[in-house]
Design a protein around this motif. Sequence first.
Motif, mmCIF file in Angstrom:
data_model
loop_
_atom_site.group_PDB
_atom_site.id
_atom_site.type_symbol
_atom_site.label_atom_id
_atom_site.label_comp_id
_atom_site.label_asym_id
_atom_site.label_seq_id
_atom_site.Cartn_x
_atom_site.Cartn_y
_atom_site.Cartn_z
ATOM 1 N N GLU A 26 0.809 -1.228 0.000
ATOM 2 C CA GLU A 26 0.000 0.000 0.000
ATOM 3 C C GLU A 26 0.836 1.269 0.000
ATOM 4 O O GLU A 26 0.383 2.330 0.397
ATOM 5 N N LYS A 27 2.067 1.140 -0.425
ATOM 6 C CA LYS A 27 2.953 2.304 -0.489
ATOM 7 C C LYS A 27 2.357 3.389 -1.387
ATOM 8 O O LYS A 27 2.314 4.554 -1.019
ATOM 9 N N CYS A 28 1.864 2.978 -2.524
ATOM 10 C CA CYS A 28 1.324 3.958 -3.467
ATOM 11 C C CYS A 28 0.108 4.671 -2.878
ATOM 12 O O CYS A 28 -0.011 5.883 -2.958
ATOM 13 N N LYS A 30 -0.733 5.029 0.276
ATOM 14 C CA LYS A 30 -0.404 5.851 1.447
ATOM 15 C C LYS A 30 0.298 7.137 1.038
ATOM 16 O O LYS A 30 0.098 8.185 1.643
ATOM 17 N N GLU A 31 1.132 7.058 0.020
ATOM 18 C CA GLU A 31 1.942 8.217 -0.339
ATOM 19 C C GLU A 31 1.287 9.143 -1.370
ATOM 20 O O GLU A 31 1.638 10.311 -1.458
ATOM 21 N N LEU A 32 0.360 8.621 -2.156
ATOM 22 C CA LEU A 32 -0.304 9.460 -3.160
ATOM 23 C C LEU A 32 -1.770 9.010 -3.284
ATOM 24 O O LEU A 32 -2.206 8.482 -4.304
ATOM 25 N N SER A 33 -2.513 9.271 -2.220
ATOM 26 C CA SER A 33 -3.881 8.747 -2.135
ATOM 27 C C SER A 33 -4.846 9.428 -3.095
ATOM 28 O O SER A 33 -5.926 8.904 -3.368
ATOM 29 N N LYS A 53 4.300 13.977 -10.472
ATOM 30 C CA LYS A 53 4.167 13.343 -9.154
ATOM 31 C C LYS A 53 3.782 11.872 -9.311
ATOM 32 O O LYS A 53 4.228 11.020 -8.545
ATOM 33 N N ASN A 56 6.866 9.905 -10.302
ATOM 34 C CA ASN A 56 7.752 9.732 -9.146
ATOM 35 C C ASN A 56 7.236 8.639 -8.215
ATOM 36 O O ASN A 56 8.012 7.858 -7.666
ATOM 37 N N GLN A 57 5.922 8.570 -8.027
ATOM 38 C CA GLN A 57 5.351 7.540 -7.158
ATOM 39 C C GLN A 57 5.493 6.151 -7.785
ATOM 40 O O GLN A 57 5.818 5.178 -7.102
ATOM 41 N N ARG A 60 8.645 4.512 -7.148
ATOM 42 C CA ARG A 60 8.859 4.021 -5.775
ATOM 43 C C ARG A 60 8.123 2.717 -5.487
ATOM 44 O O ARG A 60 8.217 2.183 -4.390
ATOM 45 N N CYS A 61 7.389 2.191 -6.446
ATOM 46 C CA CYS A 61 6.683 0.918 -6.234
ATOM 47 C C CYS A 61 7.726 -0.189 -6.035
ATOM 48 O O CYS A 61 8.572 -0.417 -6.893
#
Length: 77
Positions: A26-28, A30-33, A53, A56-57, A60-61
């Motif tokens: 759930e990184k994506c 949480k960081e770019l909801s 943005k 960039n997200q 980070r996956c």
Amino acid sequence: MESYKNEFSNKDITVCYEPCKCVHAEKCAKELSEVFRLSIIPWINLDGTETKKIINQIKRCPSGALTYRKNFKKRAS
Ligand code: SF4
């Protein structure tokens, strides 16, 4: 088995999601909801924020489940 496309586009990019690779950290979300939404379909909303943005997200996956490609732009003639 039915397969379906997990591709989402805005005017700049097309994002591909491969659920079999996702580690569900759930990184994506949480960081770019605004873009990656857990309980709304379609779960990826590329109108949620600016393309930079989102890219960039995606980078980070941790699993590589999210990838993107730039859309082909027609040249004005
Ligand atoms: S960041 Fe990648 S691995 Fe994590 S929940 Fe999102 S798509 Fe899945």
